[in-house]
Scaffold this motif. Structure first.
Motif, mmCIF file in Angstrom:
data_model
loop_
_atom_site.group_PDB
_atom_site.id
_atom_site.type_symbol
_atom_site.label_atom_id
_atom_site.label_comp_id
_atom_site.label_asym_id
_atom_site.label_seq_id
_atom_site.Cartn_x
_atom_site.Cartn_y
_atom_site.Cartn_z
ATOM 1 N N THR A 3 0.801 -1.222 0.000
ATOM 2 C CA THR A 3 0.000 0.000 0.000
ATOM 3 C C THR A 3 0.827 1.261 0.000
ATOM 4 O O THR A 3 0.320 2.330 -0.262
ATOM 5 C CB THR A 3 -0.929 0.047 1.226
ATOM 6 O OG1 THR A 3 -0.120 -0.121 2.377
ATOM 7 C CG2 THR A 3 -1.987 -0.991 1.157
ATOM 8 N N THR A 4 2.084 1.185 0.325
ATOM 9 C CA THR A 4 2.837 2.425 0.420
ATOM 10 C C THR A 4 4.068 2.478 -0.447
ATOM 11 O O THR A 4 4.585 3.550 -0.716
ATOM 12 C CB THR A 4 3.276 2.670 1.868
ATOM 13 O OG1 THR A 4 3.631 1.461 2.430
ATOM 14 C CG2 THR A 4 2.186 3.315 2.660
ATOM 15 N N THR A 26 -10.648 1.563 8.926
ATOM 16 C CA THR A 26 -11.643 2.180 9.789
ATOM 17 C C THR A 26 -12.290 3.324 9.041
ATOM 18 O O THR A 26 -11.596 4.124 8.428
ATOM 19 C CB THR A 26 -10.992 2.728 11.060
ATOM 20 O OG1 THR A 26 -10.262 1.687 11.665
ATOM 21 C CG2 THR A 26 -12.032 3.245 12.024
ATOM 22 N N HIS A 27 -13.605 3.354 9.070
ATOM 23 C CA HIS A 27 -14.306 4.434 8.377
ATOM 24 C C HIS A 27 -15.267 5.123 9.320
ATOM 25 O O HIS A 27 -15.956 4.483 10.102
ATOM 26 C CB HIS A 27 -15.149 3.893 7.210
ATOM 27 C CG HIS A 27 -14.327 3.193 6.180
ATOM 28 N ND1 HIS A 27 -13.590 3.874 5.263
ATOM 29 C CD2 HIS A 27 -14.137 1.875 5.968
ATOM 30 C CE1 HIS A 27 -12.981 2.985 4.490
ATOM 31 N NE2 HIS A 27 -13.281 1.774 4.903
ATOM 32 N N ASP A 28 -15.338 6.404 9.209
ATOM 33 C CA ASP A 28 -16.370 7.167 9.889
ATOM 34 C C ASP A 28 -17.310 7.689 8.820
ATOM 35 O O ASP A 28 -16.873 8.327 7.874
ATOM 36 C CB ASP A 28 -15.769 8.381 10.600
ATOM 37 C CG ASP A 28 -15.245 7.985 11.954
ATOM 38 O OD1 ASP A 28 -14.034 8.054 12.134
ATOM 39 O OD2 ASP A 28 -16.068 7.613 12.800
ATOM 40 N N HIS A 29 -18.578 7.397 8.960
ATOM 41 C CA HIS A 29 -19.531 7.938 8.001
ATOM 42 C C HIS A 29 -20.511 8.801 8.754
ATOM 43 O O HIS A 29 -21.071 8.373 9.763
ATOM 44 C CB HIS A 29 -20.354 6.832 7.334
ATOM 45 C CG HIS A 29 -19.499 5.879 6.565
ATOM 46 N ND1 HIS A 29 -19.070 6.128 5.297
ATOM 47 C CD2 HIS A 29 -18.991 4.679 6.917
ATOM 48 C CE1 HIS A 29 -18.345 5.113 4.879
ATOM 49 N NE2 HIS A 29 -18.267 4.223 5.844
ATOM 50 N N SER A 30 -20.761 9.981 8.303
ATOM 51 C CA SER A 30 -21.870 10.708 8.875
ATOM 52 C C SER A 30 -22.674 11.302 7.735
ATOM 53 O O SER A 30 -22.125 11.702 6.709
ATOM 54 C CB SER A 30 -21.379 11.767 9.849
ATOM 55 O OG SER A 30 -20.746 12.791 9.166
ATOM 56 N N LEU A 73 -7.551 18.934 6.556
ATOM 57 C CA LEU A 73 -7.281 17.543 6.949
ATOM 58 C C LEU A 73 -6.135 17.429 7.947
ATOM 59 O O LEU A 73 -6.259 16.786 8.963
ATOM 60 C CB LEU A 73 -6.967 16.691 5.714
ATOM 61 C CG LEU A 73 -8.131 15.879 5.164
ATOM 62 C CD1 LEU A 73 -9.200 16.783 4.610
ATOM 63 C CD2 LEU A 73 -7.654 14.925 4.095
ATOM 64 N N GLU A 74 -5.004 18.044 7.629
ATOM 65 C CA GLU A 74 -3.812 17.966 8.483
ATOM 66 C C GLU A 74 -3.520 16.505 8.837
ATOM 67 O O GLU A 74 -3.198 16.185 9.967
ATOM 68 C CB GLU A 74 -3.992 18.792 9.775
ATOM 69 C CG GLU A 74 -4.229 20.272 9.578
ATOM 70 C CD GLU A 74 -2.988 21.048 9.131
ATOM 71 O OE1 GLU A 74 -1.879 20.486 9.152
ATOM 72 O OE2 GLU A 74 -3.153 22.206 8.726
ATOM 73 N N GLU A 75 -3.684 15.629 7.846
ATOM 74 C CA GLU A 75 -3.535 14.207 8.122
ATOM 75 C C GLU A 75 -2.220 13.679 7.561
ATOM 76 O O GLU A 75 -1.882 13.918 6.401
ATOM 77 C CB GLU A 75 -4.708 13.437 7.511
ATOM 78 C CG GLU A 75 -4.667 11.966 7.875
ATOM 79 C CD GLU A 75 -5.985 11.260 7.634
ATOM 80 O OE1 GLU A 75 -7.036 11.916 7.636
ATOM 81 O OE2 GLU A 75 -5.936 10.032 7.450
ATOM 82 N N ASP A 76 -1.524 12.953 8.377
ATOM 83 C CA ASP A 76 -0.261 12.360 7.944
ATOM 84 C C ASP A 76 -0.537 11.298 6.893
ATOM 85 O O ASP A 76 -1.441 10.469 7.055
ATOM 86 C CB ASP A 76 0.450 11.739 9.147
ATOM 87 C CG ASP A 76 1.922 11.509 8.849
ATOM 88 O OD1 ASP A 76 2.226 10.703 7.944
ATOM 89 O OD2 ASP A 76 2.759 12.134 9.498
ATOM 90 N N ILE A 77 0.260 11.310 5.822
ATOM 91 C CA ILE A 77 0.041 10.350 4.734
ATOM 92 C C ILE A 77 0.250 8.911 5.232
ATOM 93 O O ILE A 77 -0.411 7.995 4.787
ATOM 94 C CB ILE A 77 0.979 10.675 3.544
ATOM 95 C CG1 ILE A 77 0.605 12.043 2.961
ATOM 96 C CG2 ILE A 77 0.921 9.602 2.470
ATOM 97 C CD1 ILE A 77 1.628 12.635 2.019
ATOM 98 N N LEU A 78 1.143 8.737 6.187
ATOM 99 C CA LEU A 78 1.395 7.402 6.729
ATOM 100 C C LEU A 78 0.689 7.203 8.079
ATOM 101 O O LEU A 78 1.146 6.432 8.923
ATOM 102 C CB LEU A 78 2.897 7.147 6.864
ATOM 103 C CG LEU A 78 3.678 7.150 5.546
ATOM 104 C CD1 LEU A 78 5.144 6.885 5.794
ATOM 105 C CD2 LEU A 78 3.135 6.117 4.571
#
Lengths: 282, 109
Positions: A3-4, A26-30, A73-78
Motif C-alpha cells: 500500500t505504500t 476504519t471508516h467514519d460515516h456521517s 485535513l492535516e492528516e499524515d500520509i502514513l
C-alpha cells in the motif's frame, strides 16, 4: 500490491509462511439530510478487514448547492502505519521490552551480528527475533539454531517491513517481560527509514566493504537511526576504507548518532554494543 | 521509489474523506527531510486519481524547508541534510520543520 511502496507488486506479507490479511480499514460515516423543516443526522463507525461496498440509497431529494468547500485535513500520509506503530510501542512498553529495528543494505552482516549478540547475551537477557526478508526462511533458521524464539516475515516483493505485519508477528512470538526484541528489517537503505514499526531505536549497520560516503548518499536512513554499527572492522587492513571519514560523514547527517565500530566475526568492539543494549533495556 | 504507493495512500485518504463529492484541489505539505520526491508524486497523481472522485483534481505541493532550533544559541537555522550544524557551530539542535508528509487540505464540490 504494497500500500505504500511503489517498488513492490503483489506484496502480501507472509508470517512464518502463512499469508496474512493485515489491511484493516476504519471508516467514519456521517450523513445529514434535510426533509423540509426536519433535519436528522446519523453517524456510524465500523472496522472491517476486507473491502466491501457501501451503498446508501435514498428516495428523497437532497437540495445540495454546488458550492465548493475546503476541508482541513492535516492528516499524515502514513497515519495508518503510524497508528499501528504506536500500538506496537504500547505493547512493548507494557512488557518492558526493548525493541530494536536493525536496518542496512543487504550483506552488511545483520544476521551474523544477531547470532553473535544472542550467543553472548541470551544467558542474561531473553531475546526474541523478528526476521524480515523478501523470500526464504534462511535467516529465521539461522536464528532458530541459536535457541531463541524467532518469527519470519516474508514481504514478497515488498522492500520494507510495516507496522501491521510486525503487530501480527509480536503477538505470535509473544516476547517475554523485560526481554529484547530485534526486528531485522529487509536489506534496503531507503524505504525502511520512513516506516515506524514501534521500535525504541533504529540501528543502522554499515560494513567497511561499503563506501565511507554511504551516510551522505543515503542520509534519510542515517538521520532516522539512533545508533550506527560499523561492522567487519577486522577487514580494515585489506581495504581502503577510511573509518574516521565514515564516522565524520555519519555525524554530519546525524550529530546525535551513537557509533559502534566492531566485528561480529572476531568479537572486537562487541562489548560496547552489549553495554548499550543492556543500558537501554533497563 | 516508494512514491507510487505513497500517492495511492493520498488518493485513498482523500477519497474516503470526500464521501462521494468531487474533489477539485488537494494540498500537500512535503518536508525536504521526508524522503519523498514531490515530482514523483505529481507524476503518479493523475494515474492514481483516474476513475476516482479525485479525477482532474489540482495537486498543490508545498515543500517545507528543514529548520533546526539550536539548543545552544536558541536561534532557528536552515538545516542542511548532509551537514546538520547551526551557524554558531553547535550540532545540538531540534528539528522543528522539514519532516512533514501531510495532506493539508482538500477542496470539494
Amino acid at each position: 500490491m504494497c500500500t505504500t511502496c511503489g517498488c513492490s507488486d503483489d506484496a502480501t506479507p507472509r508470517i512464518d509462511g502463512v499469508h496474512q490479511h493485515l489491511h484493516e480499514h476504519t471508516h467514519d460515516h456521517s450523513h445529514e439530510h434535510s426533509h423540509g423543516e426536519m433535519t436528522h443526522s446519523h453517524s456510524h463507525n465500523h472496522v472491517h478487514d476486507h473491502d466491501h461496498d457501501h451503498d446508501h440509497s435514498h428516495d428523497h431529494d437532497h437540495g445540495h448547492l454546488a458550492t465548493r468547500s475546503i476541508l482541513k485535513l492535516e492528516e499524515d500520509i502514513l497515519a495508518k502505519n503510524n497508528l499501528v506503530a504506536a500500538e506496537n510501542r504500547g505493547f512493548f512498553a507494557g512488557r518492558k521490552v526493548l525493541a530494536i529495528n536493525l536496518v542496512s543494505s543487504p550483506g552488511s552482516g545483520k544476521t551474523s551480528l544477531l547470532e553473535e549478540t544472542i550467543k553472548s547475551m541470551s544467558a542474561k537477557k531473553a531475546i526474541t527475533v523478528i526476521e524480515g526478508d523478501q523470500e526464504t526462511e534462511n535467516d529465521a533458521q539461522r536464528i532458530r539454531n541459536t535457541g531463541v524464539k524467532v518469527v519470519q516475515i516474508n514481504t514478497g516483493s515488498g522492500c520494507h517491513l510495516e507496522a501491521d505485519s510486525v503487530a501480527v508477528a509480536i503477538k505470535k512470538v509473544d516476547p517475554e517481560q523485560g526481554s529484547i526484541v530485534f526486528i531485522e528489517n529487509v536489506g534496503n537503505l531507503v524505504c525502511p527509514a520512513l516506516f515506524d514499526l514501534g521500535e525504541a531505536a533504529k540501528v543502522a549497520i554499515l560494513s567497511v566493504t561499503e563506501g565511507e560516503d554511504k551516510p551522505l548518499k543515503y542520509p534519510h536512513m542515517f538521520r532516522a537511526a539512533t545508533a550506527l554499527i560499523i561492522n567487519k572492522i577486522d577487514l580494515l587492513p585489506y581495504l581502503k576504507f577510511d573509518i574516521e571519514k565514515c564516522k565524520e560523514n555519519a555525524l554530519k547527517v546525524n550529530p546525535a548518532l551513537r557509533i559502534f565500530c566492531l566485528s561480529a566475526q572476531t568479537q572486537v568492539g562487541m562489548d560496547a554494543w552489549y553495554d548499550w543494549l543492556i543500558d537501554r533495556s533497563k | 521509489m516508494h512514491e507510487l504507493s505513497i500517492t495511492k495512500n493520498i488518493v485513498a485518504i482523500v477519497n474516503e474523506r470526500a464521501k462521494g463529492r468531487r474533489v477539485v484541489r488537494v494540498q500537500l505539505e512535503i518536508g525536504k527531510l521526508s524522503a519523498i520526491v514531490p515530482e514523483s508524486i505529481r507524476f503518479c497523481f493523475d494515474v492514481c486519481a483516474k476513475d476516482t472522485c479525485l479525477s482532474g483534481a489540482k495537486l498543490e505541493i508545498t515543500e517545507v524547508w528543514p529548520i533546526g532550533r539550536c539548543q545552544k544559541c536558541h536561534q532557528d537555522f536552515s538545516l542542511d541534510l548532509v551537514n546538520a550544524q547551526c551557524p554558531c557551530g553547535s550540532r545540538q539542535f531540534e528539528c522543528i520543520a522539514g519532516q512533514e508528509m501531510r495532506i493539508k487540505e482538500m477542496e470539494v464540490e
